[in-house]
Design an enzyme around this catalytic site. Sequence first.
Site, mmCIF file in Angstrom:
data_model
loop_
_atom_site.group_PDB
_atom_site.id
_atom_site.type_symbol
_atom_site.label_atom_id
_atom_site.label_comp_id
_atom_site.label_asym_id
_atom_site.label_seq_id
_atom_site.Cartn_x
_atom_site.Cartn_y
_atom_site.Cartn_z
ATOM 1 C CB VAL B 38 -0.944 -0.009 1.228
ATOM 2 C CG1 VAL B 38 -1.588 1.347 1.433
ATOM 3 C CG2 VAL B 38 -2.003 -1.095 1.068
ATOM 4 N N GLY B 137 -17.198 -14.832 -4.520
ATOM 5 C CA GLY B 137 -16.179 -14.951 -3.475
ATOM 6 C C GLY B 137 -14.799 -14.511 -3.899
ATOM 7 C CE LYS B 208 -23.292 -14.510 -4.688
ATOM 8 N NZ LYS B 208 -23.167 -15.922 -4.250
ATOM 9 N N GLY B 318 -17.196 -18.770 1.676
ATOM 10 C CA GLY B 318 -16.310 -19.152 2.768
ATOM 11 C C GLY B 318 -15.576 -17.941 3.310
#
Lengths: 444, 444
Positions: B38, B137, B208, B318
């Site tokens: 970053v 995901g 989605k 998950g």
Amino acid sequence: MASHEGKPIRVALLGCGTVGTEVVRLLTDQAADLTARVGAPVQVAGIAVRRPNKHREVPAELLTTDAEALVASDDVDVIVEVIGGIEPARTLLLSALRAGKSVVTANKALLAEHSAELFEASDASGADLYFEAAVAGAIPLLRPLRESLAGDRITRVMGIVNGTTNFILSGMDSTGASYAETLEEATRLGYAEADPTADVDGFDAASKAAILASLAFHSRVTAADVHREGIASVSAADIAAAKALGRTVKLLAICERVPIGGADDQTTADDGEGISVRVHPAMIPTSHPLASVHGAFNAVFVEADAAGEMMFYGQGAGGAPTASAVLGDLVAVARNRVHRGRGPRESAYAALPVRPMGQTPTRYHISLDVADRAGVLSQVAAVFAEHDVSIAAVRQEGRVDDASLVIVTHAATDAALRSTVDKIGGLPVVREVVSVMRVEGEEI
Amino acid sequence: MASHEGKPIRVALLGCGTVGTEVVRLLTDQAADLTARVGAPVQVAGIAVRRPNKHREVPAELLTTDAEALVASDDVDVIVEVIGGIEPARTLLLSALRAGKSVVTANKALLAEHSAELFEASDASGADLYFEAAVAGAIPLLRPLRESLAGDRITRVMGIVNGTTNFILSGMDSTGASYAETLEEATRLGYAEADPTADVDGFDAASKAAILASLAFHSRVTAADVHREGIASVSAADIAAAKALGRTVKLLAICERVPIGGADDQTTADDGEGISVRVHPAMIPTSHPLASVHGAFNAVFVEADAAGEMMFYGQGAGGAPTASAVLGDLVAVARNRVHRGRGPRESAYAALPVRPMGQTPTRYHISLDVADRAGVLSQVAAVFAEHDVSIAAVRQEGRVDDASLVIVTHAATDAALRSTVDKIGGLPVVREVVSVMRVEGEEI
């Protein structure tokens, strides 16, 4: 936030072959869409070519032979480079970046050798450097690695990144023909170039592996760091041996983290991590998703600690697919200019050392013709034990005069495996080493 | 170029379930890497939860029940939202964006209903809005659609985006069991929630699909625009009928460009293009790459004019995979803050109309039990002809008392196909309509 909304983004195109022509066509056909997506029109300011009189489907008035002047022109904001090769591309792109012009390039060879220098120029001026088209054609792969997975720890990138060799190996697998015959066929059909060296000897895949490893592991990796073996030595016997085991042979580019340290380590690092970056043929199970990637298609598997396994699949070459990747980058750098944004920079902070092939853990498949008498297996097994190589599976089949012995090992260093194979080849009971090939890709 | 290099980026986490806990863990474990990537440390400023006394693997001193105060805090630069649901997430994120704070969210339901409002707030302040984790995901999918393919014309997105329904359909396919039995098993194993409605009725996939269609077609599409059919009506007979044809049943989210105009068109648009956005079970060939996507894995096919066909494959749900996607976005928005960059904005300029399901071209598979006597086929075929539905393949098999008739159609409007099926069901010679299912995914 200041904005240049409305002011056209002027693009200089360097090179105008298949990809370049397609880039110009897409810029024209999709002009309205691109303007809406970028926030300003994207216009071709000029196209540098070597032979301006060659027939091309682009406006003749845009052509110039003076690439340097085009790059230096005040009328140009972004450079799109599709010449390929190191020079003059390198010099032109360095000039452009130093002058604060954004660069989009499809040049894998250049990136794989000179990315450090290019990124330095990019950082100095704040100009963007994008190169999605350099690896795996149209497949969005570098942006996911550089950005989507930037918060994860990538452990492995393994893929089919060269269509020519994949076409040849697929052909050998389906016909049982030799490498030479299949290469001839591929050349005739236009899947292999007249001089196929860059593809069949793995140079093209090695450049791509260097780029992938640099991005995945935040380390500088050049083409020279990549262990490279081509497909010229893959025999019909290798392919047949793979088939007998429910496997198929693919030329893989593999970039993975490997532990440093242990008895075989000859580096000076005490501990910590290194990376293995290599291109070689390998047997993979036919149930592995990469096994069903045929012809000119490319596919790349990525494994990361949190994300798990991912696969990216699509067309790896060709004018339109490559142009799609170039245009995606062009929209990004143009948006950045309109909105004063900035793309990702070089990320090489990890500086992981590239481990030599000899120290890389691999697995081997070995197929032997041996004398059919008692004690052969024990002699062969003794050589494995001597080199600390553990055997995962053995299959012995008797024939009239001799027997075949197929061995698949557990992981050991490549050097230990090579020594084992050399020594076994010299045993009097071994009549012929029929096939030796690395094994990759556990069934998932 | 001004830079904030060095000054920490302070993150407020809203919600701390499985994903949130994993986000905190990754931020801690990978702190050094993230700082390097970053250009500044990324620190957790606070975590808003409803029940602070619940046991969690995060530092207790970071917890607060006052989400509003945390979002409003001057000590916070970036909001990561993993609460889910519409409220209070919507109000909190709107406040954050209006205050110029970057937002990373995994909230598909919110994005699918209120993205226009969220993007307006993001545009007004110049704050970033990222949401890779909302769809599929860990698979990098939204960034490729928004950025890598920004220079191309996407024609179709088709995928398996819900793991629960995929697990159930895979199970029915391998065991031959009924939907009810397989759902029970899935619930017992933790693959389906106690109230499985959001998954099995297709609400999750529809959210989605709305997000994917918005990005792919540069148009505002909400969950309410999505034609939605779940898997509760998929029978063992449907699965068996698919198997007999070398096909398998999957719950697909499909977003595609469709022509507007023609005899069946009831919209007011004279010509031009529309889009179809839908979620329903469909038969696909077992040779299609989506057919071999099992269990909790997700995979999405994308087709674009220049790029051709691509597939993205990986873990769709998950804690760790979703956290990987959140972290990737977090690195991007943090980099943008450090380097004063800006992520992609809403791109809805194309404003393509969503076409009703009845006007969408689809193909049907129909399996009938019919009387075994002369003239049955001609009566059935007459109904197809009457509705202008063309038959692609027919298979008739006689049995003792009756016969089975299997028909696969060419593409026709869904309304015409439905009318055809209704009328055929009423024919005296048809004893039972055994199975009716849409057919997708030509063999590639």
